[in-house]
Every structure is written in C-alpha cells, then in structure tokens.
Design a protein around this motif. Structure first.
Motif, PDB file in Angstrom:
ATOM      1  N   GLY A 100       0.838  -1.199   0.000  1.00 31.18           N
ATOM      2  CA  GLY A 100       0.000   0.000   0.000  1.00 31.18           C
ATOM      3  C   GLY A 100       0.868   1.242   0.000  1.00 31.18           C
ATOM      4  O   GLY A 100       1.793   1.371  -0.808  1.00 31.18           O
ATOM      5  N   LYS A 101       0.609   2.155   0.912  1.00 28.99           N
ATOM      6  CA  LYS A 101       1.394   3.394   1.012  1.00 28.99           C
ATOM      7  C   LYS A 101       2.839   3.085   1.382  1.00 28.99           C
ATOM      8  O   LYS A 101       3.117   2.492   2.417  1.00 28.99           O
ATOM      9  N   THR A 102       3.766   3.497   0.537  1.00 26.62           N
ATOM     10  CA  THR A 102       5.180   3.219   0.804  1.00 26.62           C
ATOM     11  C   THR A 102       5.995   4.486   1.075  1.00 26.62           C
ATOM     12  O   THR A 102       7.156   4.396   1.458  1.00 26.62           O
ATOM     13  N   SER A 103       5.370   5.650   0.930  1.00 28.01           N
ATOM     14  CA  SER A 103       6.108   6.902   1.095  1.00 28.01           C
ATOM     15  C   SER A 103       6.545   7.144   2.537  1.00 28.01           C
ATOM     16  O   SER A 103       7.443   7.951   2.789  1.00 28.01           O
ATOM     17  N   ASP A 104       5.897   6.460   3.490  1.00 24.99           N
ATOM     18  CA  ASP A 104       6.262   6.683   4.886  1.00 24.99           C
ATOM     19  C   ASP A 104       7.327   5.709   5.385  1.00 24.99           C
ATOM     20  O   ASP A 104       7.738   5.765   6.540  1.00 24.99           O
ATOM     21  N   PHE A 105       7.811   4.831   4.507  1.00 24.92           N
ATOM     22  CA  PHE A 105       8.922   3.953   4.871  1.00 24.92           C
ATOM     23  C   PHE A 105      10.226   4.746   4.825  1.00 24.92           C
ATOM     24  O   PHE A 105      10.417   5.604   3.962  1.00 24.92           O
ATOM     25  N   ILE A 106      11.138   4.469   5.769  1.00 24.47           N
ATOM     26  CA  ILE A 106      12.444   5.105   5.757  1.00 24.47           C
ATOM     27  C   ILE A 106      13.128   4.767   4.439  1.00 24.47           C
ATOM     28  O   ILE A 106      13.087   3.605   3.995  1.00 24.47           O
TER      29      ILE A 106
END
Length: 348
Positions: free
Chosen positions: A108-114
């Motif tokens: 899903g949303k991957t932009s919040d992964f380091i």
C-alpha cells in the motif's frame, strides 16, 4: 435436479471446510537470529498472524550468511519459507536469485517507509544497531566513547567482539581518528583496511570472540569480559527483563535494517508474502518496539510507540549523534575479500 444441487453444495461445503482446515494447519518455516529478537517477533508478528489466519510458525536460529540457503536452493530442496536477513546478505541473495522478488504494491502506502527500507526482494522488519555495553556495577568509571573500548590502559580487561570484521573494522577506524562520515571512504582503500587491522591488533590479545547474539550479554553476565560488542536489543532485554546492571554506549553505533525475505524455492511463498504485508503495518512495527528496543522502519509507526520507549531506540536523537549507517553495498562487494584476510588475521 434439486438432489444434484444439494449434493454439489454439500461437496463444495466440504471442500471449503477442508480448505479452511488446511490453511489453519499450514506452518511457515522461519529462520531468524533467535534469542530476544525472535521472542519479540513472536509476540508482535507471529502470534497476531496466527490469530488472524490460523497459520503457525516453526522457527530455526542461525547467525547469518547464505551458505545454507544457497545449498538448499541448489539442491532444489528449500525447507525455509521466510528468512530474517542482514542487509548485505539480502542484497547478495537477491542478486544471486536466491530470493523471490517482492511486489512493493502489496504494501500500500510506501512513502512513509524510511528510505532504503524496501528492496526488490525484501522488506525491512526493523532498525537495529550494534553498540557496546558494560556492567555498571563493576566499573568505577563509565566508558562513553568507542575510543574507550580500545583503551586497555584506562579500562583494562577483556573485550567481547562478534567473530566478524563487520562493525569491528568501522569502530577501529573511528577509534583511530577517522570521522564517522568518512569510514567507508577510508575502509575502501588498502591502506584503510591495514589501518583498521592495526588498530584491532592493539586489543587482539584481550578479545573474546562470540558468534551467536545471545552470547554477548552472557559473556558480560559471567564476567568473562568488561565490555562487549552487542546488538542493542539484546542488551536492552538483559537490562529490562533480567534486571542486569548493563549500560549501552551509543557512540559510533552502527545501525542497519533487518529484512524479511522469501527463499526462491519456498513451498509456502504466498502465505509468507501475506505475512510480510501484515508484519509491515505501522501497528505491527510499533508493537515490536514494546518487546525489544528496535525501531520501526516506517514513519507512521513512530506516533504509536510509547515516548519513554523511544529513548531506548537507535534512532532517538541522543543516541544518534555519531551513528554510522552500515554501508550494505560496501560489504556486499568486499565481504569475501575482507573476510578472508580476517580469517588469516585470527590465526596470526
């Protein structure tokens, strides 16, 4: 006609029920680094997945490396479904086709992964760090820097080190005056490698080598060493749960990601994929930090972590001042060559 329909429906119901039981009976074979981390992963990752799906886990411990995975893949008899990997091994294994490719869209949303915590074949399970620790009840003066680890005059006694050049080489250079940000530039030269080994020579006779992560805090508890290189989660676990008077020194900590990946020949690859997706949710990451001092690789998980607990994590501001992110590409490219020299050095 109605009889046939009833028979068909009954058959379908039996098949559906059988499928549910089959899924419930399915067991994922997982290899991890064992000890405190595996215990934490069981509470944060394995048990919730079992409760949600009925899938159970069979665990095996190892100390890294790809030899066994490679042998199983070559023999086309892979018994592991899920593997816990260090970064350089995750890169190498992916490059060599030992792992299945992972579809990032499933997260899903991957932009919040380091940045860097999702690769072609693996997803980070947490952020961990290698630090060194000491027994506060046995030292009149507390060590505070990586230089103290190499100072036998001021801090006499044995040192525990993992039987690997990784981290020890970085520490040796930093203790010899190299700025943490320049470590890999220096280590990437023959002169830099010589310099690291020369610094390690200064404590070589006082080194007690360990190979499994659980051995490090035990060496400290037994009084076999006065300081030891250790995974931050292990020492935190010993201090918090076992009430040991152990303190971590965060100066020059070398942090890294840990990874979940699926062997190319895994027999339960689809279920293993579902597990990775479930374990990569913010709540799952935050839950892991409850049980062991490893940090979430996903920013959305941070607000879910208790504020007091944050102080025990590698990424806490006070702990992160001179941190070094391990250069996975460097070790992927140079591990074989440096390891060979390291093995020779051990016998000299």
């Amino acid at each position: 006609m109605r009889t046939n329909i009833k028979v068909q429906c009954a058959a379908l119901a039996v098949l559906a029920l059988a499928n549910v039981h089959a899924q419930a009976a399915e067991t994922l074979s997982v290899v991890t680094f064992g000890g405190a981390y595996e215990a934490a992963a069981k509470k944060a990752y394995f048990d919730p997945f079992t409760q949600a799906t009925g899938v159970t886990f069979s665990t095996e411990s190892y100390d890294g490396g790809l030899a066994k995975l490679s042998a199983m893949e070559q023999a086309k008899n892979t018994t592991w479904d899920l593997i816990d990997l260090e970064t350089n091994d995750a890169i190498t294994a992916c490059d060599e086709g030992l792992l299945k490719k992972f579809d990032k869209k499933l997260l899903g949303k991957t932009s919040d992964f380091i940045p860097g915590s999702i690769s072609d074949c693996a997803v980070a399970s947490m952020v961990w760090s290698t630090v060194y620790a000491y027994d506060a009840s046995k030292m009149k003066t507390a060590p505070t820097t990586v230089n103290d680890f190499f100072d036998l005059e001021k801090f006499p006694g044995k040192r525990g080190l993992r039987k690997s050049p990784k981290v020890s080489m970085e520490w040796a250079l930093i203790a010899d005056g190299v700025d943490p940000k320049d470590v890999y530039k220096v280590l990437g030269t023959p002169a830099g490698v010589d310099r690291a080994f020369k610094k390690l020579d200064t404590i070589k006779k006082n080194i007690v080598w360990w190979e499994a992560g659980a051995q490090a805090p035990q060496l400290l508890a037994d009084g076999a060493v006065v300081m030891t290189q250790v995974y931050n989660g292990r020492i935190d676990d010993a201090a918090k749960k076992d009430n040991k008077p152990f303190k971590a020194v965060w100066d020059a900590q070398v942090y890294d990601f840990e990874w979940w990946a699926i062997p190319a020949g895994a027999k339960h690859a689809d279920t293993a994929t579902k597990f990775i997706v479930a374990a990569s949710q913010p709540k799952s990451y935050a839950d892991l930090s409850k049980y062991i001092a490893y940090a979430p690789p996903r920013k959305d998980a941070i607000p879910l972590v208790d504020k007091q607990r944050l102080a025990d994590l590698p990424t806490a501001p006070a702990n992160f001042k001179r941190a070094v992110q391990i250069n996975a590409n460097f070790w992927a490219d140079n591990a074989d060559q440096i390891n060979k020299r390291f093995q020779v050095w051990l016998t000299q």
